[in-house]
Design a protein around this motif. Structure first.
Motif, PDB file in Angstrom:
ATOM      1  N   LEU A 171      18.563  38.687  -5.650  1.00  0.00           N
ATOM      2  CA  LEU A 171      19.613  39.125  -6.559  1.00  0.00           C
ATOM      3  C   LEU A 171      19.647  40.639  -6.706  1.00  0.00           C
ATOM      4  O   LEU A 171      20.721  41.237  -6.873  1.00  0.00           O
ATOM      5  CB  LEU A 171      19.439  38.455  -7.921  1.00  0.00           C
ATOM      6  N   GLY A 172      18.490  41.289  -6.638  1.00  0.00           N
ATOM      7  CA  GLY A 172      18.460  42.745  -6.711  1.00  0.00           C
ATOM      8  C   GLY A 172      19.152  43.377  -5.525  1.00  0.00           C
ATOM      9  O   GLY A 172      19.951  44.313  -5.664  1.00  0.00           O
ATOM     10  N   ALA A 173      18.852  42.860  -4.329  1.00  0.00           N
ATOM     11  CA  ALA A 173      19.500  43.375  -3.128  1.00  0.00           C
ATOM     12  C   ALA A 173      20.997  43.086  -3.156  1.00  0.00           C
ATOM     13  O   ALA A 173      21.815  43.906  -2.711  1.00  0.00           O
ATOM     14  CB  ALA A 173      18.863  42.752  -1.885  1.00  0.00           C
ATOM     15  N   LEU A 174      21.371  41.925  -3.690  1.00  0.00           N
ATOM     16  CA  LEU A 174      22.785  41.564  -3.761  1.00  0.00           C
ATOM     17  C   LEU A 174      23.527  42.493  -4.713  1.00  0.00           C
ATOM     18  O   LEU A 174      24.631  42.967  -4.390  1.00  0.00           O
ATOM     19  CB  LEU A 174      22.922  40.109  -4.215  1.00  0.00           C
ATOM     20  N   GLU A 175      22.939  42.784  -5.859  1.00  0.00           N
ATOM     21  CA  GLU A 175      23.607  43.686  -6.801  1.00  0.00           C
ATOM     22  C   GLU A 175      23.764  45.079  -6.199  1.00  0.00           C
ATOM     23  O   GLU A 175      24.811  45.720  -6.345  1.00  0.00           O
ATOM     24  CB  GLU A 175      22.848  43.760  -8.118  1.00  0.00           C
TER      25      GLU A 175
ATOM     26  N   ILE B  58      30.964  45.355   7.058  1.00  0.00           N
ATOM     27  CA  ILE B  58      29.919  44.510   6.490  1.00  0.00           C
ATOM     28  C   ILE B  58      28.881  45.358   5.773  1.00  0.00           C
ATOM     29  O   ILE B  58      28.439  46.398   6.267  1.00  0.00           O
ATOM     30  CB  ILE B  58      29.221  43.694   7.603  1.00  0.00           C
ATOM     31  N   ILE B  59      28.475  44.886   4.604  1.00  0.00           N
ATOM     32  CA  ILE B  59      27.311  45.431   3.902  1.00  0.00           C
ATOM     33  C   ILE B  59      26.314  44.294   3.762  1.00  0.00           C
ATOM     34  O   ILE B  59      26.647  43.220   3.245  1.00  0.00           O
ATOM     35  CB  ILE B  59      27.684  45.996   2.520  1.00  0.00           C
ATOM     36  N   GLU B  60      25.096  44.524   4.227  1.00  0.00           N
ATOM     37  CA  GLU B  60      24.074  43.479   4.206  1.00  0.00           C
ATOM     38  C   GLU B  60      23.242  43.541   2.934  1.00  0.00           C
ATOM     39  O   GLU B  60      22.827  44.621   2.496  1.00  0.00           O
ATOM     40  CB  GLU B  60      23.153  43.602   5.421  1.00  0.00           C
ATOM     41  N   ALA B  61      22.986  42.377   2.363  1.00  0.00           N
ATOM     42  CA  ALA B  61      22.015  42.211   1.274  1.00  0.00           C
ATOM     43  C   ALA B  61      20.959  41.262   1.808  1.00  0.00           C
ATOM     44  O   ALA B  61      21.194  40.058   1.921  1.00  0.00           O
ATOM     45  CB  ALA B  61      22.684  41.636   0.031  1.00  0.00           C
TER      46      ALA B  61
END
Length: 420
Positions: free
Chosen positions: A161-165, A148-151
């Motif tokens: 959206l910045g954290a997601l990218e 898992i990578i958390e955003a």
């Protein structure tokens, strides 16, 4: 009010409307043998796991009773479930793009998600989630060899959206395949993603080569003021997937059956799903979910009115009994995310991590021990969850009042030194 004081009303509430949330007394609910009502001692008010305190919708009950009378308890067959879902989606969400030929029946939403992730990722690949998020996302994915990578969500509890990218970049490092497992609406915050947000997510996923799998189990539970947008209705989502069911909206967790839906460019992937997966759902489960989407929408409408009233009531009760708790009313679901960090009870590093659903820490432990109210502990929802709790308000107003009164009294008894 004692537990035995509350009785179900003899007449429909709200000018003749029949709110499913006021039909059962606490005494009746305590006769249930499901997890919500049997996991804790009898003096505990359970506002944790996602079961609703409602009777079965009459159309569903009638269909099940007819099947039992006929001895119709064999193997499931046909595409009626997917057809009823497609019809519901067209009426409810104005989405006519659900193609029955691009669907598969799966045992339940989480098992469907796991099977799809097996089709589009390999052991060692990354799956991105927006934390805090539904704890089984961590457990099921990790147990299957993906990491898992958390955003993290933004301060407004919406997708950042910045954290997601940034998470997408990390997930795709070294050329590994990656997926984004999205909760839509989001569990535990109750955020209903807008079409604009989903378009932005789709654009990011396409640009970084990330496949999207959208958990839409709470989709029928968009409350007044919000509109649900199916992920696969957004242009650019054609290589994505959705998994959904009637489980949450019609309280059918014990009648397992779900539908996996592939975008047009992902249909070949879905056809590679092993045949044995379709053997998991029961015939009665498929019947119940089919009838829910096809014939029990009036019941759902009554439920949504009751949930909207309970959402407002919860806000008033928090203001009265838990003034230090921050509450953002959810746009969908029957789950409320309560930020209790001002109570000074949370541990930023609890002994157990995300996905350990049975563990309690911080304010959830205090509410259980001191108020005898069971809520879900925020730390199991991943980064950003410590000091928070998730509360299920799909219960009777009387139980909700009693629980919040108990919780308020408990905070007064446990005020940490120096807190004003």
């Amino acid at each position: 009010m004692s537990e035995t004081d509350y009785q179900a009303p003899s007449e429909p509430a709200d000018g003749g409307r029949t709110d499913p949330l006021v039909q059962l007394s606490l005494q009746q609910l305590r006769q249930r043998t499901s997890m919500k009502w049997r996991a804790h001692p009898a003096d505990v008010l359970p506002l944790w796991v996602a079961e609703m305190d409602v009777p079965l919708a009459p159309a569903i009950a009638d269909a099940l009773q007819r099947a039992v009378t006929l001895g119709d308890t064999g193997y499931p067959y046909g595409t009626a479930y997917a057809e009823s879902l497609a019809s519901f989606a067209a009426r409810r969400w104005q989405w006519d793009g659900l193609r029955v030929e691009n669907t598969a029946i799966v045992p339940d939403v989480m098992m469907g998600i796991v099977e799809i992730l097996r089709l589009i990722t390999s052991p060692g690949d990354a799956v991105v989630v927006c934390s805090p998020v539904y704890p089984p996302f961590y457990a099921f994915v990790s147990h299957d060899g993906r990491h898992i990578i958390e955003a993290g969500l933004g301060s407004d509890l919406r997708i950042d959206l910045g954290a997601l990218e940034d998470a997408f970049v990390r997930a795709r490092r070294h050329g590994r395949r990656a997926a984004f497992l999205m909760s839509n609406p989001h569990n535990p915050t109750g955020v209903v993603h807008t079409r604009t947000e989903l378009e932005a997510v789709t654009a990011l996923a396409l640009s970084h080569g990330v496949r999207v799998v959208s958990d839409e189990i709470h989709a029928p539970l968009a409350l007044h003021g919000a509109h649900f947008t199916p992920f696969l209705s957004v242009p650019g989502s054609e290589n994505g997937f959705t998994v959904t069911s009637a489980s949450k909206a019609w309280n059918l967790a014990g009648l397992k059956a779900a539908v996996a839906i592939a975008g047009t460019d992902a249909a070949e992937d879905l056809r590679r799903m092993p045949e044995e997966v379709s053997h998991g759902p029961s015939h009665l489960g498929v019947l119940a979910h089919t009838v829910a989407f096809r014939d029990a929408t009036d019941w759902l409408d009554e439920l949504l009115v009751g949930l909207d009233a309970n959402r407002s009531l919860l806000g008033k009760l928090i203001e009265e009994h838990l003034p230090d708790v921050r509450y953002t009313p959810p746009q969908g679901t029957y789950l409320a995310w309560l930020d209790c960090t001002r109570l000074g009870l949370h541990d930023d590093n609890p002994s157990s991590g995300p996905g350990i659903v049975s563990d309690l820490a911080g304010p959830a432990r205090m509410f259980f021990d001191e108020a005898r109210v069971a809520v879900s502990s925020g730390h199991v929802f991943g980064a950003g969850g410590a000091g928070c709790v998730r509360l299920n308000f799909a219960t009777t107003p009387a139980i909700l009042r009693q629980a919040l009164t108990r919780m308020g009294r408990a905070t007064k008894r446990t005020d940490p030194p120096g807190r004003t």
